[in-house]
Design an enzyme around this catalytic site. Structure first.
Site, PDB file in Angstrom:
ATOM      1  N   GLY A  53       0.831  -1.201   0.000  1.00 58.76           N
ATOM      2  CA  GLY A  53       0.000   0.000   0.000  1.00 58.76           C
ATOM      3  C   GLY A  53       0.872   1.260   0.000  1.00 58.76           C
ATOM      4  O   GLY A  53       2.100   1.185   0.097  1.00 58.76           O
ATOM      5  N   TYR A  61      -4.777 -19.155  -2.684  1.00 56.82           N
ATOM      6  CA  TYR A  61      -5.378 -17.831  -2.491  1.00 56.82           C
ATOM      7  C   TYR A  61      -6.870 -17.974  -2.168  1.00 56.82           C
ATOM      8  O   TYR A  61      -7.347 -17.487  -1.132  1.00 56.82           O
ATOM      9  CB  TYR A  61      -5.183 -16.965  -3.749  1.00 56.82           C
ATOM     10  CG  TYR A  61      -6.036 -15.716  -3.729  1.00 56.82           C
ATOM     11  CD1 TYR A  61      -5.824 -14.737  -2.771  1.00 56.82           C
ATOM     12  CD2 TYR A  61      -7.074 -15.538  -4.657  1.00 56.82           C
ATOM     13  CE1 TYR A  61      -6.622 -13.600  -2.727  1.00 56.82           C
ATOM     14  CE2 TYR A  61      -7.876 -14.408  -4.616  1.00 56.82           C
ATOM     15  CZ  TYR A  61      -7.651 -13.442  -3.649  1.00 56.82           C
ATOM     16  OH  TYR A  61      -8.447 -12.330  -3.602  1.00 56.82           O
ATOM     17  N   ARG A 105     -14.941 -12.173 -17.866  1.00 58.02           N
ATOM     18  CA  ARG A 105     -14.971 -11.788 -16.455  1.00 58.02           C
ATOM     19  C   ARG A 105     -16.016 -10.702 -16.224  1.00 58.02           C
ATOM     20  O   ARG A 105     -16.424  -9.990 -17.136  1.00 58.02           O
ATOM     21  CB  ARG A 105     -13.602 -11.232 -16.023  1.00 58.02           C
ATOM     22  CG  ARG A 105     -12.480 -12.258 -16.046  1.00 58.02           C
ATOM     23  CD  ARG A 105     -12.642 -13.274 -14.917  1.00 58.02           C
ATOM     24  NE  ARG A 105     -11.586 -14.274 -14.908  1.00 58.02           N
ATOM     25  CZ  ARG A 105     -11.602 -15.400 -15.629  1.00 58.02           C
ATOM     26  NH1 ARG A 105     -12.621 -15.665 -16.437  1.00 58.02           N
ATOM     27  NH2 ARG A 105     -10.613 -16.264 -15.537  1.00 58.02           N
TER      28      ARG A 105
END
Ligand code: UDP
Length: 336
Positions: free
Chosen positions: A36, A140, A220
């Site tokens: 970040g 994941y 997607r």
């Protein structure tokens, strides 16, 4: 309300912090800044810290006494999770346990969790609703599903109430141009295509054209980051009002192929992309599209930026502004 945003310096977290501040909440961002950026946190309190550090977490809860927690901090690369599962289980699962245990210790009852469409694995049907079987294909997805399961136990045992939000393909950027996607390395289709246009990279590789879809490329469901954030704030409001834990799939319910995304990027920017043909990427299902009826009905969630060109134009605004490279073809781009 006082809301602790874990991972608030990341892509989706930083947009969430901005929205919560606009809504008048008091926000505390907790982020280790591994991926970040401090300057992406546009206001509120900021604590640099890691979820692996329970002492630090304890301090944050003692100091700020949040009413609720939103948890965005996780590793997100599917391929990497297959090569290095330990990294994913430790961070996405074990570290999340630290957070949950600290919540229980400090009697903080409301938790909004960033989950993923990857918990479903290869779709048995589309669009994918909440009842779809959950068979993640990689560490994941499994690390996220494990947290979802633990949350059920924590509700029974400790009364911790949660909403798990399964994102399909998060995309786009802050319409005001203050925030956007800054992954290092970038692996997502839309920013990669736009970087191929801005000149940051020279081309985009299409991962397979032999899928069973109309043009052979994967389909997607791209959902604007601002719409994802509005779902979070609606979910928290409902959770605190009803005390009912929930799981929602979040997407627009419309699928776009890799080809269509590239064409839309060319349309929005007025530039041409150099396309390279590549092999299939391991673990990529042909079609992932959400059935988000439940979120629409129960939360009154109504995505605003459902138009693909709109999503891409916001992402382009960000990419263009952050790009050092002037591209002549960019003239005439439309920012809507
Ligand atoms: N994709 C691609 N080339 C790239 C990156 C992604 O063809 O350089 C494809 C990928 O195979 C998938 C779609 O674009 O079908 C979206 O991929 P992304 O990594 O953005 O999100 P995911 O669906 O993996 O969450």
């Amino acid at each position: 309300m006082k809301i602790l945003v874990v991972g608030g310096a990341g892509y989706i977290g930083s947009h969430m912090v901005k929205l919560l501040l606009e809504q008048g909440h008091s926000v505390i961002t907790f982020d280790n800044l591994f991926s970040g950026f401090r300057d992406a946190v546009l206001g509120g309190a900021f604590v640099k810290g890691d979820l692996a550090n329970r002492t630090k977490l304890d301090e944050v809860f003692t100091t700020y006494r949040p009413d609720a927690v939103m948890h965005f901090a996780s590793y997100i690369q599917v391929g990497e999770s297959v090569k290095d599962p330990s990294k994913y289980y430790l961070n996405n699962f074990t570290n999340t346990m630290n957070l949950l245990d600290t919540m229980v210790k400090h009697d903080v009852k409301y938790f909004i969790f960033s989950s993923t469409a990857a918990i479903f694995g290869e779709p048995e049907y589309v669009p994918i609703d909440e009842a779809h079987p959950k068979n993640p294909l990689n560490p994941y997805g499994r690390s996220k599903l494990m947290v979802e399961q633990v949350l059920q136990d924590y509700e029974r045992a400790y009364g911790l109430k949660s909403v798990c939000l399964r994102y399909f393909n998060a995309a786009g950027a802050d319409p005001e141009g203050l925030l956007g996607e800054r992954h290092e390395p970038e692996t997502h289709l839309i920013p990669l295509v736009l970087q191929a246009i801005s000149g940051k990279r020279k081309d985009i590789t299409v991962f397979g054209r032999d899928y069973e879809t109309q043009d052979g490329t994967c389909i997607r469901d791209y959902i604007h980051v601002v719409d994802l954030c509005s779902a979070h704030s609606l979910a928290l409001a409902r959770l605190m009002k009803t005390n009912e834990s929930r799981r929602y799939n979040l997407g627009n319910g419309a699928g776009f192929s890799v080809n269509e995304v590239i064409q839309a990027a060319e349309r929005v920017t007025g530039a041409k992309v150099t396309v390279v043909e590549g092999e299939r990427r391991e673990g990529d299902p042909a079609i992932l599209v959400a059935d988000a009826t439940l979120a629409r009905e129960e939360l009154g969630w109504n995505p605003v930026y459902f138009d693909l060109d709109n999503i891409i134009s916001h992402a382009w605004q960000w990419e263009y502004a952050s790009s050092q490279v002037a591209v002549a073809a960019v003239q005439g781009s439309v920012f809507r």
